[in-house]
Design a protein around this motif. Structure first.
Motif, PDB file in Angstrom:
ATOM      1  N   TYR A   1      36.900 -25.475 -35.060  1.00  0.00           N
ATOM      2  CA  TYR A   1      36.081 -26.593 -35.058  1.00  0.00           C
ATOM      3  C   TYR A   1      34.571 -26.142 -34.554  1.00  0.00           C
ATOM      4  CZ  TYR A   1      40.845 -28.123 -35.174  1.00  0.00           C
ATOM      5  OH  TYR A   1      42.361 -28.336 -35.273  1.00  0.00           O
ATOM      6  N   ILE A   2      34.403 -25.237 -34.615  1.00  0.00           N
ATOM      7  CA  ILE A   2      32.960 -24.894 -34.408  1.00  0.00           C
ATOM      8  C   ILE A   2      31.977 -25.084 -35.611  1.00  0.00           C
ATOM      9  CG2 ILE A   2      31.309 -23.183 -33.434  1.00  0.00           C
ATOM     10  CD1 ILE A   2      33.479 -21.846 -32.081  1.00  0.00           C
ATOM     11  N   MET A   3      31.025 -25.735 -35.725  1.00  0.00           N
ATOM     12  CA  MET A   3      30.507 -26.158 -36.973  1.00  0.00           C
ATOM     13  C   MET A   3      29.036 -25.495 -36.979  1.00  0.00           C
ATOM     14  SD  MET A   3      32.648 -27.756 -38.872  1.00  0.00           S
ATOM     15  CE  MET A   3      34.243 -28.708 -38.428  1.00  0.00           C
ATOM     16  N   HIS A   4      28.436 -25.052 -35.982  1.00  0.00           N
ATOM     17  CA  HIS A   4      27.112 -24.615 -35.883  1.00  0.00           C
ATOM     18  C   HIS A   4      26.623 -23.840 -34.676  1.00  0.00           C
ATOM     19  CE1 HIS A   4      26.342 -27.762 -32.714  1.00  0.00           C
ATOM     20  NE2 HIS A   4      26.642 -28.593 -33.581  1.00  0.00           N
ATOM     21  N   ARG A   5      25.673 -23.008 -34.609  1.00  0.00           N
ATOM     22  CA  ARG A   5      25.067 -22.272 -33.518  1.00  0.00           C
ATOM     23  C   ARG A   5      24.981 -22.999 -32.014  1.00  0.00           C
ATOM     24  NH1 ARG A   5      20.709 -22.906 -37.236  1.00  0.00           N
ATOM     25  NH2 ARG A   5      19.081 -24.001 -36.241  1.00  0.00           N
ATOM     26  N   CYS A   6      24.811 -22.213 -31.248  1.00  0.00           N
ATOM     27  CA  CYS A   6      24.883 -23.092 -30.021  1.00  0.00           C
ATOM     28  C   CYS A   6      23.498 -23.628 -29.624  1.00  0.00           C
ATOM     29  CB  CYS A   6      25.386 -22.295 -28.775  1.00  0.00           C
ATOM     30  SG  CYS A   6      24.279 -21.017 -28.249  1.00  0.00           S
ATOM     31  N   GLY A   7      22.453 -23.529 -30.336  1.00  0.00           N
ATOM     32  CA  GLY A   7      21.034 -24.108 -29.994  1.00  0.00           C
ATOM     33  C   GLY A   7      20.057 -23.171 -30.652  1.00  0.00           C
ATOM     34  N   ARG A   8      18.687 -23.774 -30.232  1.00  0.00           N
ATOM     35  CA  ARG A   8      17.560 -23.267 -30.854  1.00  0.00           C
ATOM     36  C   ARG A   8      16.271 -23.757 -29.933  1.00  0.00           C
ATOM     37  NH1 ARG A   8      19.228 -28.512 -31.664  1.00  0.00           N
ATOM     38  NH2 ARG A   8      17.822 -29.731 -32.766  1.00  0.00           N
ATOM     39  N   THR A   9      15.431 -22.888 -30.043  1.00  0.00           N
ATOM     40  CA  THR A   9      14.034 -23.082 -29.235  1.00  0.00           C
ATOM     41  C   THR A   9      13.686 -24.229 -30.110  1.00  0.00           C
ATOM     42  OG1 THR A   9      12.850 -21.655 -30.162  1.00  0.00           O
ATOM     43  CG2 THR A   9      13.902 -21.050 -28.063  1.00  0.00           C
ATOM     44  N   THR A  10      12.631 -25.109 -29.460  1.00  0.00           N
ATOM     45  CA  THR A  10      12.091 -26.350 -29.973  1.00  0.00           C
ATOM     46  C   THR A  10      10.492 -26.401 -29.821  1.00  0.00           C
ATOM     47  OG1 THR A  10      12.581 -27.783 -28.074  1.00  0.00           O
ATOM     48  CG2 THR A  10      14.246 -27.667 -29.772  1.00  0.00           C
ATOM     49  N   GLY A  11      10.103 -27.438 -30.544  1.00  0.00           N
ATOM     50  CA  GLY A  11       8.618 -27.570 -30.545  1.00  0.00           C
ATOM     51  C   GLY A  11       8.008 -28.664 -31.486  1.00  0.00           C
ATOM     52  N   ILE A  12       7.467 -27.743 -32.117  1.00  0.00           N
ATOM     53  CA  ILE A  12       6.874 -28.579 -33.570  1.00  0.00           C
ATOM     54  C   ILE A  12       8.203 -28.548 -34.412  1.00  0.00           C
ATOM     55  CG2 ILE A  12       5.297 -28.382 -35.580  1.00  0.00           C
ATOM     56  CD1 ILE A  12       2.991 -27.204 -33.595  1.00  0.00           C
ATOM     57  N   GLU A  13       8.647 -27.403 -34.389  1.00  0.00           N
ATOM     58  CA  GLU A  13       9.842 -27.491 -35.258  1.00  0.00           C
ATOM     59  C   GLU A  13      10.780 -26.597 -34.540  1.00  0.00           C
ATOM     60  OE1 GLU A  13      11.020 -28.598 -37.950  1.00  0.00           O
ATOM     61  OE2 GLU A  13       9.376 -29.507 -38.988  1.00  0.00           O
ATOM     62  N   SER A  14      12.133 -26.576 -35.260  1.00  0.00           N
ATOM     63  CA  SER A  14      13.292 -25.692 -34.576  1.00  0.00           C
ATOM     64  C   SER A  14      12.426 -24.152 -34.592  1.00  0.00           C
ATOM     65  CB  SER A  14      14.631 -25.823 -35.119  1.00  0.00           C
ATOM     66  OG  SER A  14      14.807 -27.147 -34.788  1.00  0.00           O
ATOM     67  N   GLU A  15      12.673 -23.387 -33.647  1.00  0.00           N
ATOM     68  CA  GLU A  15      11.784 -22.016 -33.863  1.00  0.00           C
ATOM     69  C   GLU A  15      12.989 -20.908 -33.773  1.00  0.00           C
ATOM     70  OE1 GLU A  15       8.935 -23.002 -31.039  1.00  0.00           O
ATOM     71  OE2 GLU A  15       7.639 -24.316 -32.278  1.00  0.00           O
ATOM     72  N   ILE A  16      13.489 -20.465 -32.690  1.00  0.00           N
ATOM     73  CA  ILE A  16      14.375 -19.403 -32.600  1.00  0.00           C
ATOM     74  C   ILE A  16      15.797 -19.943 -32.719  1.00  0.00           C
ATOM     75  CG2 ILE A  16      15.221 -17.358 -31.072  1.00  0.00           C
ATOM     76  CD1 ILE A  16      12.380 -17.343 -29.586  1.00  0.00           C
ATOM     77  N   ARG A  17      16.588 -19.276 -33.644  1.00  0.00           N
ATOM     78  CA  ARG A  17      18.012 -19.815 -33.497  1.00  0.00           C
ATOM     79  C   ARG A  17      18.667 -18.836 -32.781  1.00  0.00           C
ATOM     80  NH1 ARG A  17      16.020 -18.545 -38.642  1.00  0.00           N
ATOM     81  NH2 ARG A  17      17.489 -16.572 -38.680  1.00  0.00           N
ATOM     82  N   MET A  18      19.567 -19.811 -31.888  1.00  0.00           N
ATOM     83  CA  MET A  18      20.168 -18.911 -30.748  1.00  0.00           C
ATOM     84  C   MET A  18      21.662 -18.813 -31.643  1.00  0.00           C
ATOM     85  SD  MET A  18      19.477 -21.448 -27.499  1.00  0.00           S
ATOM     86  CE  MET A  18      20.480 -20.491 -26.494  1.00  0.00           C
ATOM     87  N   GLN A  19      21.674 -17.517 -32.101  1.00  0.00           N
ATOM     88  CA  GLN A  19      22.956 -17.456 -33.068  1.00  0.00           C
ATOM     89  C   GLN A  19      23.115 -15.840 -33.104  1.00  0.00           C
ATOM     90  OE1 GLN A  19      21.749 -19.257 -36.627  1.00  0.00           O
ATOM     91  NE2 GLN A  19      21.624 -17.254 -37.750  1.00  0.00           N
ATOM     92  N   GLU A  20      24.630 -15.446 -33.773  1.00  0.00           N
ATOM     93  CA  GLU A  20      24.613 -14.029 -33.800  1.00  0.00           C
ATOM     94  C   GLU A  20      23.721 -13.475 -34.705  1.00  0.00           C
ATOM     95  OE1 GLU A  20      28.783 -11.667 -35.296  1.00  0.00           O
ATOM     96  OE2 GLU A  20      28.240 -13.618 -36.263  1.00  0.00           O
ATOM     97  N   GLY A  21      23.322 -12.206 -34.389  1.00  0.00           N
ATOM     98  CA  GLY A  21      22.380 -11.471 -35.149  1.00  0.00           C
ATOM     99  C   GLY A  21      20.778 -11.803 -34.910  1.00  0.00           C
ATOM    100  N   VAL A  22      20.527 -12.613 -33.997  1.00  0.00           N
ATOM    101  CA  VAL A  22      19.319 -12.810 -33.526  1.00  0.00           C
ATOM    102  C   VAL A  22      19.066 -12.519 -32.314  1.00  0.00           C
ATOM    103  CG1 VAL A  22      17.473 -14.835 -33.252  1.00  0.00           C
ATOM    104  CG2 VAL A  22      19.209 -14.971 -35.180  1.00  0.00           C
ATOM    105  N   HIS A  23      18.133 -11.317 -32.261  1.00  0.00           N
ATOM    106  CA  HIS A  23      17.962 -10.372 -30.903  1.00  0.00           C
ATOM    107  C   HIS A  23      16.601 -10.950 -30.407  1.00  0.00           C
ATOM    108  CE1 HIS A  23      21.941  -8.838 -31.197  1.00  0.00           C
ATOM    109  NE2 HIS A  23      21.625  -8.294 -32.419  1.00  0.00           N
ATOM    110  N   ARG A  24      16.503 -12.041 -29.826  1.00  0.00           N
ATOM    111  CA  ARG A  24      15.267 -12.572 -29.047  1.00  0.00           C
ATOM    112  C   ARG A  24      15.578 -12.781 -27.702  1.00  0.00           C
ATOM    113  NH1 ARG A  24      10.902 -14.641 -31.324  1.00  0.00           N
ATOM    114  NH2 ARG A  24      10.166 -14.540 -29.225  1.00  0.00           N
ATOM    115  N   LYS A  25      14.713 -12.393 -26.828  1.00  0.00           N
ATOM    116  CA  LYS A  25      15.167 -12.576 -25.306  1.00  0.00           C
ATOM    117  C   LYS A  25      14.188 -13.821 -24.938  1.00  0.00           C
ATOM    118  CE  LYS A  25      15.990  -7.716 -24.289  1.00  0.00           C
ATOM    119  NZ  LYS A  25      17.386  -7.954 -24.188  1.00  0.00           N
ATOM    120  N   LEU A  26      14.941 -14.702 -24.100  1.00  0.00           N
ATOM    121  CA  LEU A  26      14.205 -15.937 -23.568  1.00  0.00           C
ATOM    122  C   LEU A  26      13.301 -15.312 -22.745  1.00  0.00           C
ATOM    123  CD1 LEU A  26      17.151 -18.053 -22.734  1.00  0.00           C
ATOM    124  CD2 LEU A  26      16.013 -18.192 -24.600  1.00  0.00           C
ATOM    125  N   GLU A  27      12.216 -16.113 -22.637  1.00  0.00           N
ATOM    126  CA  GLU A  27      10.834 -15.904 -21.803  1.00  0.00           C
ATOM    127  C   GLU A  27      10.564 -17.278 -21.189  1.00  0.00           C
ATOM    128  OE1 GLU A  27       7.773 -13.718 -23.520  1.00  0.00           O
ATOM    129  OE2 GLU A  27       8.872 -13.493 -25.455  1.00  0.00           O
TER     130      GLU A  27
END
Length: 400
Positions: free
Chosen positions: A330-356
């Protein structure tokens, strides 16, 4: 007052281009154009990446950038960039001896007259573009050194400055206000989903209008208080639709109702994410168990929202809790994303960005099924001391 320092953004970016050895950077994505110049127009539409109505900004390593727009956007571009040192050129959709039809000729002319040559290194947003959009660039700059942009400008956008942080906090308060208005409409009874959404939308527009009039220069009426997206709102049997926009269905007195303000709080072009489920009846025991599992995944994820955490690790941890609870289907999407002008960093498998620190993100572990939905979506500012909640509504299912 909300006033963006576009000059400093451009200077900072030009310093990055110098470090990378890039002579000119060409940006077509609407978020990057807006971040650097304040102009957007209709630039979020796909055709504005293609030659017929191309919008782009060309940033040289030194000197004044060029903004290219279709003629239909020229007046808006002049107003939006008032006070900023930026050249503006427009192109047309017909053949004439006085105005250019090919926008890439305008870009090439700008590059050559500002000292560029075939020895110059040009970066483009290849990963953002379709082949139909890329081919005219390659044709226009045949023989030039074309490289794919490093993403440094996007990384600049990821970290919010003081003005952006204040504005995004205001977006969070706006979302909470919209939610409370819609909650009251649901409690009154007899409303269609679209009636509830319209009540919140009216609150949104009036609040944004007040902000524009009191917190911006507003002399040329560039900003609109009206957002650009339909609200997601589902109830009863429609709860399995993760992207279900508000319909004409009448909300029944015993329905669960999901309110998702994914892109509607649109304050001076900035967005956050927010959502809650409203229960108008007691939950069944199985629903209570599902809700407890989602809440557990949410609390675990929130505890990880700190500088240095890899976003893919957050997504994996959240999904692991949901899957162990038997909710994986029943999971339909990733758990989140960074925001601002647009959705920016996708918080999902394979996206290896560290929070700052000073990133702002929307976090939303969720499950969707026929007749039931459990999700908590909140927006947070990342700080060294832990996440700061920007959407001040209790982090749980709301009991009507």
């Amino acid at each position: 007052m909300y006033k963006f320092d576009y000059k400093s953004r451009i200077r900072r970016y030009q310093s990055s281009l110098k470090e990378e050895g890039v002579d000119y950077a060409i940006h077509i994505s609407a978020g990057n154009v807006r971040y650097l110049t304040g102009f957007w127009g209709y630039a979020t539409r796909a055709e504005y990446s293609e030659p017929g109505r191309l919008t782009c900004v060309v940033v040289p390593q030194n000197g004044t950038p060029l903004l290219v727009v279709p003629k239909i956007e020229r007046s808006f571009a002049d107003a939006a960039t008032k006070g900023l040192s930026v050249e503006i050129e427009h192109h047309v959709e017909w053949t004439t001896k006085d105005e250019e039809k090919d926008p890439w000729k305008l870009v090439r002319s700008f590059i050559t007259r500002t000292g560029g040559s075939k020895n110059s290194c040009l970066s483009i947003e290849r990963s953002h573009l379709t082949e139909r959009a890329i081919q005219p660039i390659e044709d226009a700059f045949d023989g030039f050194s074309l490289v794919t942009g490093s993403g440094v400008l996007e990384r600049h956008r990821d970290i919010k400055d003081e003005v952006e942080l204040r504005l995004l906090k205001g977006c969070g308060e706006l979302a909470a206000g919209m939610f409370n208005v819609e909650l009251e409409a649901i409690k009154q009874g007899g409303c269609r989903e679209c009636d509830v959404a319209m009540a919140g939308w009216r609150h949104n527009v009036l609040t944004c209008a007040e902000c524009i009039e009191s917190m911006t220069d507003n002399d040329l009426y560039v900003d609109s208080p009206i957002g650009m997206s339909a609200q997601l709102l589902t109830s009863g049997p429609r709860l399995s639709r993760a992207h279900g926009t508000a319909s004409t269905r009448v909300i029944e007195p015993t329905d669960l109702v999901a309110i998702d303000l994914c892109r509607v709080p649109f304050l001076l072009g900035y967005r956050i994410g927010f959502g809650r489920v409203i229960a108008q009846r007691p939950l069944k025991s199985t629903e209570q168990d599902i809700n407890a599992t989602v809440k557990k995944s949410y609390e675990l994820g929130v505890s990880m929202l700190r500088p240095g955490t890899d976003v893919s690790e957050i997504d994996a941890a959240v999904r692991n809790v949901l899957q162990k609870g038997g909710l994986g289907d029943y999971i339909m999407h990733r758990c989140g994303r960074t925001t601002g002008i647009e959705s920016e960093i996708r918080m999902q498998e394979g996206v290896h960005r560290k929070l700052e620190a000073d990133m702002v993100l929307s976090f939303e572990p969720s499950v969707y099924m026929d007749g039931f939905q459990s999700r908590i979506e909140s927006t947070f500012r990342v700080t060294p001391d832990g996440p700061e909640l920007l959407t001040p509504i209790p982090e749980q299912m709301i009991i009507a």
